[in-house]
Scaffold this active site. Structure first.
Site, PDB file in Angstrom:
ATOM      1  N   GLY A 143       0.836  -1.190   0.000  1.00 58.40           N
ATOM      2  CA  GLY A 143       0.000   0.000   0.000  1.00 58.40           C
ATOM      3  C   GLY A 143       0.872   1.241   0.000  1.00 58.40           C
ATOM      4  O   GLY A 143       2.034   1.193   0.428  1.00 58.40           O
ATOM      5  N   GLN A 180       2.873  10.047   1.160  1.00 58.94           N
ATOM      6  CA  GLN A 180       4.177   9.376   1.216  1.00 58.94           C
ATOM      7  C   GLN A 180       5.060   9.724   0.020  1.00 58.94           C
ATOM      8  O   GLN A 180       6.267   9.510   0.061  1.00 58.94           O
ATOM      9  CB  GLN A 180       3.999   7.853   1.274  1.00 58.94           C
ATOM     10  CG  GLN A 180       3.450   7.369   2.608  1.00 58.94           C
ATOM     11  CD  GLN A 180       3.332   5.863   2.626  1.00 58.94           C
ATOM     12  OE1 GLN A 180       2.347   5.322   2.161  1.00 58.94           O
ATOM     13  NE2 GLN A 180       4.347   5.183   3.153  1.00 58.94           N
ATOM     14  N   CYS A 202       6.014  -0.183   7.193  1.00 53.18           N
ATOM     15  CA  CYS A 202       5.605   0.960   6.374  1.00 53.18           C
ATOM     16  C   CYS A 202       6.784   1.372   5.492  1.00 53.18           C
ATOM     17  O   CYS A 202       7.920   1.401   5.967  1.00 53.18           O
ATOM     18  CB  CYS A 202       5.219   2.118   7.303  1.00 53.18           C
ATOM     19  SG  CYS A 202       4.791   3.633   6.424  1.00 53.18           S
ATOM     20  N   LEU A 203       6.499   1.682   4.243  1.00 56.60           N
ATOM     21  CA  LEU A 203       7.576   2.077   3.323  1.00 56.60           C
ATOM     22  C   LEU A 203       8.258   3.363   3.772  1.00 56.60           C
ATOM     23  O   LEU A 203       9.390   3.628   3.391  1.00 56.60           O
ATOM     24  CB  LEU A 203       7.035   2.228   1.895  1.00 56.60           C
ATOM     25  CG  LEU A 203       6.549   0.925   1.235  1.00 56.60           C
ATOM     26  CD1 LEU A 203       5.961   1.219  -0.131  1.00 56.60           C
ATOM     27  CD2 LEU A 203       7.658  -0.106   1.139  1.00 56.60           C
ATOM     28  N   HIS A 255      -4.271   1.297   7.470  1.00 55.01           N
ATOM     29  CA  HIS A 255      -2.915   1.851   7.522  1.00 55.01           C
ATOM     30  C   HIS A 255      -2.795   3.039   6.551  1.00 55.01           C
ATOM     31  O   HIS A 255      -2.253   4.091   6.915  1.00 55.01           O
ATOM     32  CB  HIS A 255      -1.921   0.734   7.167  1.00 55.01           C
ATOM     33  CG  HIS A 255      -0.488   1.154   7.139  1.00 55.01           C
ATOM     34  ND1 HIS A 255       0.460   0.635   7.995  1.00 55.01           N
ATOM     35  CD2 HIS A 255       0.182   2.038   6.338  1.00 55.01           C
ATOM     36  CE1 HIS A 255       1.638   1.199   7.730  1.00 55.01           C
ATOM     37  NE2 HIS A 255       1.502   2.043   6.722  1.00 55.01           N
ATOM     38  N   GLU A 256      -3.334   2.864   5.339  1.00 54.85           N
ATOM     39  CA  GLU A 256      -3.217   3.928   4.328  1.00 54.85           C
ATOM     40  C   GLU A 256      -4.106   5.130   4.674  1.00 54.85           C
ATOM     41  O   GLU A 256      -3.700   6.284   4.488  1.00 54.85           O
ATOM     42  CB  GLU A 256      -3.547   3.403   2.932  1.00 54.85           C
ATOM     43  CG  GLU A 256      -2.642   2.273   2.431  1.00 54.85           C
ATOM     44  CD  GLU A 256      -1.158   2.507   2.674  1.00 54.85           C
ATOM     45  OE1 GLU A 256      -0.701   3.661   2.596  1.00 54.85           O
ATOM     46  OE2 GLU A 256      -0.447   1.528   2.957  1.00 54.85           O
ATOM     47  N   HIS A 273      -2.480   7.364   7.047  1.00 58.54           N
ATOM     48  CA  HIS A 273      -1.496   8.271   6.429  1.00 58.54           C
ATOM     49  C   HIS A 273      -2.146   9.592   6.009  1.00 58.54           C
ATOM     50  O   HIS A 273      -1.522  10.647   6.083  1.00 58.54           O
ATOM     51  CB  HIS A 273      -0.873   7.625   5.186  1.00 58.54           C
ATOM     52  CG  HIS A 273       0.330   6.761   5.472  1.00 58.54           C
ATOM     53  ND1 HIS A 273       1.475   7.253   6.036  1.00 58.54           N
ATOM     54  CD2 HIS A 273       0.555   5.446   5.255  1.00 58.54           C
ATOM     55  CE1 HIS A 273       2.365   6.274   6.160  1.00 58.54           C
ATOM     56  NE2 HIS A 273       1.826   5.153   5.691  1.00 58.54           N
TER      57      HIS A 273
HETATM   58 NI    NI Z   1       2.728   3.261   5.586  1.00 59.48          NI
END
Ligand code: NI
Length: 165
Positions: free
Chosen positions: A46, A51, A88-89, A130-131, A134
């Site tokens: 995701g 991000q 998380c990226l 999670h997204e 963000h």
């Molecule tokens: Ni994330």
């Protein structure tokens, strides 16, 4: 399509609230395609627009069932509890257990501006939560549960998993 730079924890932009999208134009379509490419390249499941430095309410998700593009996603209902380690990226080399709803319903706009309704459970529900976090400037690390506070059932399930591995 092009790869975008992923913002890393510490970047103040990750802590800002993203704005509702009012027009679905070519620019947004390119952004969503770039986000998917960037997510696959980084081997994530995701990615949210903030991000990659864009404070707009758009996310992409692919948990292995194909790409999803969600515009202005709103979680309407959620139920149940599920404990699982996340990453998380934007926070490389860190993971921790977060409690997420087991099931949820979601409203969003698709790429053609149609209002859609989605029911999600398990890992997909987790990825969506999670997204969507963000978009509010919330990172999963804010919600990580310390090991000593994890429910016994979760720890037992993890022990079983380790024995199998
Ligand atoms: Ni994330």
């Amino acid at each position: 399509m092009a790869l975008r730079n992923i913002r890393i924890d510490g970047d103040p932009l990750l802590r800002k609230r993203s704005k509702e999208i009012e027009t679905i134009d070519t620019r947004l379509k390119i952004l969503l395609d770039d986000m998917l490419e960037t997510m696959y390249d980084a081997e994530g499941v995701g990615l949210a627009a903030p991000q990659v430095g864009i404070l707009k309410r758009a996310v992409v998700v692919d948990i292995g069932d194909g790409p999803m593009k969600l515009i202005n996603p709103v979680i309407k209902n959620s139920s149940g509890e599920s404990f699982m380690a996340e990453g998380c990226l934007s926070i490389p080399d860190y993971s921790g257990v977060v409690c997420r709803p087991e099931k949820l319903s979601l409203e969003y706009l698709d790429i053609d501006g149609n209002k859609k309704y989605l029911e999600a459970a398990g890992f997909l529900a987790r990825a969506i939560c999670h997204e969507v976090d963000h978009l509010e400037g919330i990172l999963f690390k804010d919600k990580v549960i310390p090991e000593e506070q994890l429910p016994k059932e979760y720890l037992e399930q993890e022990r079983k998993r380790e024995r199998r591995a």
